[in-house]
Design a protein around this motif. Structure first.
Motif, short mmCIF file in Angstrom:
data_model
loop_
_atom_site.label_atom_id
_atom_site.label_comp_id
_atom_site.label_asym_id
_atom_site.label_seq_id
_atom_site.Cartn_x
_atom_site.Cartn_y
_atom_site.Cartn_z
N GLU A 313 -50.64 -23.41 17.07
CA GLU A 313 -50.25 -23.45 15.96
C GLU A 313 -50.80 -24.13 15.01
N GLY A 315 -50.81 -24.62 10.46
CA GLY A 315 -49.84 -24.49 9.18
C GLY A 315 -50.08 -25.89 8.35
N MET A 328 -44.64 -24.19 6.50
CA MET A 328 -44.94 -22.97 7.29
C MET A 328 -45.95 -22.96 8.28
N TYR A 330 -48.00 -20.92 11.46
CA TYR A 330 -48.34 -19.81 12.29
C TYR A 330 -48.41 -19.99 13.58
N SER A 338 -45.77 -15.62 16.11
CA SER A 338 -44.51 -15.70 15.13
C SER A 338 -44.98 -16.60 13.93
N TRP A 339 -43.96 -16.63 13.16
CA TRP A 339 -44.13 -17.50 11.83
C TRP A 339 -42.93 -18.36 11.96
N ARG A 340 -43.06 -19.67 11.43
CA ARG A 340 -42.08 -20.52 11.45
C ARG A 340 -41.66 -21.17 10.10
N ALA A 368 -51.50 -11.43 10.30
CA ALA A 368 -50.31 -12.39 10.54
C ALA A 368 -50.68 -13.97 10.13
N PHE A 369 -52.02 -13.96 10.47
CA PHE A 369 -52.60 -15.38 9.80
C PHE A 369 -53.14 -15.36 8.41
N PRO A 372 -50.46 -14.59 4.82
CA PRO A 372 -49.54 -15.79 4.31
C PRO A 372 -50.79 -16.76 3.81
#
Length: 540
Positions: A313, A315, A328, A330, A338-340, A368-369, A372
């Motif tokens: 993870e 972020g 946020m 990743y 997933s994102w959180r 996905a990374f 964002p």
């Protein structure tokens, strides 16, 4: 016993009445009568003069009421106006300073405890779990939801009740539980908790916490399952390894026996933690690192590996207000990508995990990374940072404008106070002139650097005038019949009637030019320094 704080008002009440901190009751009465004769509202017919007199007379009377009352004066001498405004009171039989301080500390703690007992401390969280693959398969996007809440309710100095509950819904299934904890403070270094949980797994238990040394704590617990009768015993030890590092060991014996070893290091810029845990049918290890770029933003990296987890993870987060932080994250692992999103406000949390894909496609994982992250840095650079810079600039301007307004009002108030002093000051000055005595010809108070500049000039320019103040009138008023002027040590001079502080926070000087027996003198003294004139060493 705690050390006694210094009063933050610079002994202003003593300065206002021109008294030494050691002044006797008679000296206090005499000083009050002297100023009351000048500032009593009944002496003035003009409405504006009466208003100025009323305001200053109230200040003088308040100062006299405090300094003439033995108990109030003792509180003021130790804690300043803060002690008086907080409602502290002393018993009639306390005479020694040590007794007074001890009583004040007890009363202060009592006030803090009363304030503490008024408020409950709630905290809770909401988790809304979304799944994009589930939505693409034709089902709803909401995968599940969980809520938990806890309220800490102090019921006395030694007892606290903690009431909580949680509810979890996953698809069409759900579960929940309610819990109650009674915490009793056994001493300053230990407490005991009695716990009860009702729900899918009803449990009762107790736990004892104790600080066994300045650097070590221990916790022992016993829990009994009402459903199947299982008993769990737990022991945990925590030790301060260094100034910034803490280590802990936890041992659990029961139906889910395990042992875990953890470590945490925290300083001003970063936090790092790690844990290894082994159980009868599982094992796991986890670690995370947080780096704080400033008081408002941070980055976080974390990882887990074990028999049931493998994920990584990365972020960050940013504080958006005094009590609110957004984050946020990743995440990539065996469950997918997933994102959180998280919102933390005071003790409340809103957490939104979004499962993007269960397939670990390299292109998708990278996108996905990257997407964002790029959006974040663009927003940070071109939107957020300019916005905060503009807001900070606006706050600074507002603060400066507010300070400027306060200083303007304080200058006006000091000039009005001088206007009422002026007739008596001039009479005293003329009497000293007749007797060839002490006459203050020039007196300036304010910024140290500007005072030194002004002492070399015949005229004061605008740059200097904003940071210094002419106090010739109040100093002539303070000259005694014997032709002396004394300002007491340790008394901030801005509190003297007819003075004000033209440059808060800056070092200040008082510059005085005077004549005595036909000779000229001048002297400079610091803000809290004593002054006694005339003296031969001041002659020039």
């Amino acid at each position: 016993m705690a050390s006694t704080p210094e009063p933050e008002d610079g002994r202003e009440l003593y300065a206002l009445l021109h008294l030494s901190p050691d002044a006797s009751d008679e000296e206090i009465r005499r000083a009050y009568r002297q100023y009351a004769q000048i500032y009593h509202p009944d002496k003035y017919q003009d409405p504006q003069m009466k208003e100025v007199a009323t305001e200053n007379f109230q200040r003088i009377r308040d100062a006299y009421e405090i300094l003439s009352d033995e108990n109030k004066r003792q509180i003021y001498d130790i804690y300043g106006m803060e002690g008086l405004n907080s409602g502290l009171e002393l018993g009639p039989k306390l005479t020694k300073p040590e007794e007074i301080r001890e009583q004040l500390e007890r009363l202060r703690r009592r006030k803090e405890e009363e304030k503490f007992l008024v408020h409950a401390r709630p905290n809770g969280s909401i988790i809304a779990n979304f799944s994009v693959p589930q939505y693409l398969d034709g089902d709803g996007i909401m995968k599940g939801m969980g809520m938990s809440s806890e309220v800490e309710l102090p019921v006395s100095k030694q007892n606290t009740v903690i009431v909580g509950g949680n509810l979890v819904v996953n698809g069409s299934a759900g579960t929940g539980a309610a819990s109650t904890v009674l915490r009793h403070q056994l001493s300053s270094v230990s407490h005991i908790d009695f716990m009860a949980t009702a729900g899918l797994r009803s449990v009762i238990g107790m736990q004892i916490f104790r600080q066994i040394s300045p650097h070590s704590t221990a916790t022992s617990g016993l829990a009994v399952s009402l459903r199947d009768g299982y008993i769990n015993l737990s022991n945990a030890w925590t030790r301060q390894l260094s100034e910034n590092a803490v280590g802990n060991i936890q041992l659990v014996l029961g139906d889910e026996s395990s042992i875990s070893v953890g470590w945490q290091r925290k300083d001003e810029k970063s936090t790092a933690t790690g844990e290894i845990k082994f159980g009868t049918n599982f094992f796991g290890a986890s670690a995370h690192y947080i780096h704080r770029f400033s008081s408002k933003s941070h980055a976080r990296i974390a990882g887990r590996v074990g028999s049931s987890a493998l994920d990584f993870e990365i972020g960050g987060g940013r504080r958006v207000s005094e009590f609110s932080t957004v984050r946020m994250m990743y995440n990539i692992g065996i469950q997918g990508v997933s994102w959180r999103f998280e919102l933390h406000r005071a003790g409340q949390k809103l957490i939104i995990p979004v499962l993007l894909s269960t397939d670990l496609n390299a292109l998708f994982v990278t996108s996905a990374f990257a997407i964002p992250s790029t959006l974040y840095f663009l927003l940070q650079t071109y939107v957020v940072k300019p916005y905060y810079l503009k807001r900070e600039k606006q706050k600074t301007l507002e603060k400066m404008e507010g300070l400027s307004t306060q200083l303007t009002e304080a200058r006006k108030a000091a000039k009005k106070a001088q206007k009422l002093l002026e007739p008596v000051s001039n009479r005293k000055k003329n009497r000293q002139l007749e007797n060839n005595g002490l006459v203050i010809t020039k007196a300036l108070y304010g910024n140290r650097k500007k005072i030194k500049e002004s002492s070399e000039l015949n005229e004061i320019n605008d740059d200097i005038a904003s940071q210094v103040f002419d106090v010739t009138i109040p100093l002539n008023f303070l000259v005694t019949e014997a032709g002396q002027l004394k300002l007491h040590e340790g008394i901030k001079k801005s509190g003297i009637m007819g003075f004000y502080d033209p440059c808060p926070g800056d070092p200040k000087l008082l510059f005085v030019e005077y004549t005595f027996h036909g000779r000229k003198y001048k002297v400079m003294v610091d803000d809290y320094e004593a002054l006694l004139i005339p003296q031969d060493i001041h002659q020039f």
